[in-house]
Design an enzyme around this catalytic site. Structure first.
Site: not given
Ligand code: IVH
Length: 684
Positions: A114, A116, A118, A225, A312, A406, A409, A424, A430
């Protein structure tokens, strides 16, 4: 019309509008025009006004907000909100797969991949299909109840569709899509407000607003999710997501089911490239074991499920030219160098400024004005310089000489032994240091006078209205009305920020309200060096009143477990300063809280009253801050080193070896996190 038929009429309108709302915000397939929708909404409003007894919780009129929440109640999550362990390479994904194979030998494993998201994570609780509660992650154990604000998000169902269990918790991420974010930031700048650095901050900021009608105007959206319910048993995670979709949640279509690593790798690579085309930010990919029964057997580690992992994306990097270096002065007088860069596109935004850490960093990398420097944005707010391409140097440049005086000032800078920063020392006069202290005083965790945020302090200071925190409490409407500030915009044009009546009312109300801010936060607000939130709590708990702290002296202060010589020295110096003495007297007269109040808060059970508790190692249910707050909340004092005064130790995963040894030597009880949870649990 009879009461019953009015009720029917209203219900039908609610249902119809919710359906259109769903088609518009979740499916993006509207079948009526915005105008038609508005007309129907107006009609509903008219009926509801005449028959307020028929204003239903899931009525679309409830989405415009209007309620004010001064302090969001803290509530405990029924199931802790865990995080995921992060990986940064395919090799680590392979390790993850191997670990799972080892735990489930011979079994075939299927993964769901899935996006992730942000944003800001949220847990929604529905009872009988109605949205009852929306709770932020908080420290994972307890979060803020922000239901009123969440209700305003159009793509979140107020009532579930289809066949749903009596009780269900659905978790996901609230975010601000990029187009809305840009529009919203432009408006802010036009109104003389500070722009948000990224959509995540804008989302977090929006959800913290006290006035839900303002939240309703923010372009927020949400993806889901995770489904939790004791009453419904899914075979697979994928199935649970499809169910969530049927109930009316926005669930991304960008999901894959993968039976091997190659498939996962393809998904990652695809989205690493394509992510900038999405209209919201993602910072990686999440990989989850699909079969729930396998998830159950895999269970959890210290703080994350064993059955899921995050990948990540690498921070994006670009080379650009360093045009000049600015030097900024912070509240404590520390000087921070900031790079001005030739504008460069990076991870979806144009970067013109970046952090360059400190003088040592400049020297070590030999960074010079005119150099081509590598800039990185790790999904973080401020991009940073991470390297220099010396091959592109023209030869005319000279090594950077860090400023000696500084920039604000002109006082010669000093360097404290063992610290990287230059300072400073002119703390009294300041200007940026004075302003910094005022900003700190009003900040959220201190006096929380947010109506003075966003550049307003600067205006007050520049007009000579405030110089020290006590000046806030002498401000009158006539001082503030009509104040103005010129704000230079991106395109060079000038915009005026003006203090109108409403702004002024809010400011004065905020200042008046701050008189109720509890003593520990007042103490923190003073900005005494090394007295952060926790130390302020400890001092307040230990000494009860400002006077007691002032008079405590070296012996009594250092006798407090957490308070070492450095902090003690700083506290004593602060209270000895005649200017601070005067400030305290004025703040006392202004009516600020200078002593601990008996709390009536039911969270504060007193179960740990008088106990000094140390937590070591990774805990399953608490962050480092979270455990401290929990200990405080139950009347205990968190400490960070073991001594004969420590009452017990909570040992998590990989606890500190020396701490455990010392605890054993001193015969101090060591308990598990579970023991601790039992100690503080209700009814025990
Ligand atoms: S699953 C028990 N799925 O990432 C597992 N988390 O670092 C629960 N997040 O706290 C998390 N997209 O805020 C899951 N597709 C996704 C996500 C996701 C973003 C966030 C979420 C979580 C954090 C984990």
């Amino acid at each position: 019309m009879s009461g019953e038929s009015v009720r029917e009429k209203i219900l039908a309108l609610v249902q119809e509008l919710n359906e259109h709302n769903y088609r518009y915000y979740v499916l993006a397939q509207p079948i009526i025009s915005d105008y038609e929708f508005d007309m129907k909404l107006k009609e509903l409003e008219k009926w509801e006004k005449a028959y307020p007894q028929y204003v239903f919780k899931d009525s679309p009129t409830q989405r415009v907000g209007g309620s004010i929440t001064k302090n969001f109640p803290t509530v405990r999550h029924r199931y802790p909100m865990l995080s995921l362990s992060n990986t940064y390479s395919i090799a680590e994904i392979r390790d993850f797969h191997r670990r799972i194979q080892k735990l489930l030998p011979g079994e075939s494993i299927e993964y769901v991949t899935e996006l992730k998201y942000d944003g800001v994570s949220i847990s929604l609780i529905y009872r009988k299909g109605i949205l009852e509660q929306a709770i932020t992650r908080g420290d994972g154990v307890k979060g803020d109840d922000i239901t009123a604000n969440v209700r305003t998000i159009r793509s979140i169902p107020l009532r579930l569709q289809g066949d749903y269990p009596e009780e269900v918790e659905v978790r996901g991420e609230i975010l601000m899509p990029k187009p809305g974010f840009q529009r919203f930031n432009r408006e802010r700048i036009e109104n003389g407000l500070e722009a948000f650095a990224n959509p995540r901050n804008a989302t977090a900021g929006s959800l913290k607003l006290q006035d839900s009608s303002l939240v309703a105007k923010r372009p927020l959206d949400a993806y889901f999710y995770f489904v939790l319910s004791g009453q419904i048993h899914f075979k697979t995670h994928y199935e649970s997501l499809q169910k969530a979709k049927e109930w009316g949640f926005k669930v991304s279509d960008y999901i894959a089911i993968c039976k091997d690593i190659q498939c996962i790798e393809n998904f990652i690579n695809e989205w690493d490239k394509a992510r900038h085309q999405l209209d919201f930010d993602i910072d990686g990919i999440v990989i989850k074991v699909n079969r729930i029964e396998q998830q159950k057997r895999l269970g959890f580690t210290a703080k994350s499920p064993r059955w899921a992992v995050a990948y990540k994306f690498k921070a994006e990097q670009k080379f650009t030219q360093l045009l000049s270096i600015d030097y900024q002065v912070g509240r404590t007088g520390a000087i921070t160098p900031v790079a001005n860069l030739a504008p460069v596109h990076l991870a979806g935004t144009i970067v013109k400024r970046a952090s360059i850490h400190n003088a040592d960093f400049i020297e070590k990398l030999d960074i010079r004005v005119g150099d081509w420097v590598a800039v990185e944005k790790g999904g973080e707010i401020i991009p940073k310089i991470v390297g220099v391409d010396k091959t592109r140097r023209t030869g005319e440049s000279t090594p950077t000489r860090f400023i000696q005086n500084c920039p604000a000032c002109d006082t010669p800078l000093q360097r404290i032994e063992g610290e990287a920063a230059y300072y400073c020392p002119n703390e009294k006069a300041c200007p940026p240091q004075i302003k910094g202290r005022l900003e700190h005083f009003i900040s959220r965790n201190a006096m929380n006078i947010m109506s003075l945020g966003e550049g307003k302090i600067e205006v007050l200071f520049d007009h000579g209205l405030v110089n020290t925190p006590s000046d806030f409490y002498h401000l009158k409407a006539s001082d503030l009305l009509g104040l103005e500030k010129e704000i230079i915009q991106e395109d060079g044009s000038v915009k005026i920020m003006r203090f109108r009546e409403k702004t002024v009312d809010n400011i004065l109300q905020g200042i008046a309200d701050s008189r109720q801010v509890p003593f520990p936060r007042v103490l923190y607000a003073l900005g005494i060096r090394y007295v952060g939130k926790t130390v302020a709590q400890i001092l307040a708990r230990e000494f009860h009143t400002m006077d007691n702290i002032r008079k405590a002296g070296y012996e009594r202060l250092t006798a407090v477990n957490e308070i070492g010589e450095k902090i003690t020295g700083s506290i004593i110096r602060w209270f000895e300063d005649p200017d601070n003495e005067k400030l305290l007297e004025e703040l006392r007269l202004a009516g600020l809280q200078f002593s601990m109040k008996e709390t009536t808060d039911k969270e504060s059970s007193g179960r740990l009253a008088g106990l000094k508790i140390l937590a070591t190692g990774k805990l399953k249910n608490f962050t480092r801050e979270g455990i401290k707050e929990t200990i405080f909340a139950h009347g205990g004092t968190p400490v960070s080193s073991v001594s004969s005064k420590t009452d017990f130790i909570i040992a998590g995963e990989k606890p500190g070896g020396t701490k455990i040894k010392k605890a054993n030597d001193l015969n101090i009880k060591i308990i598990t996190e579970e023991d601790f949870l039992n100690m503080i649990a209700e009814g025990n």
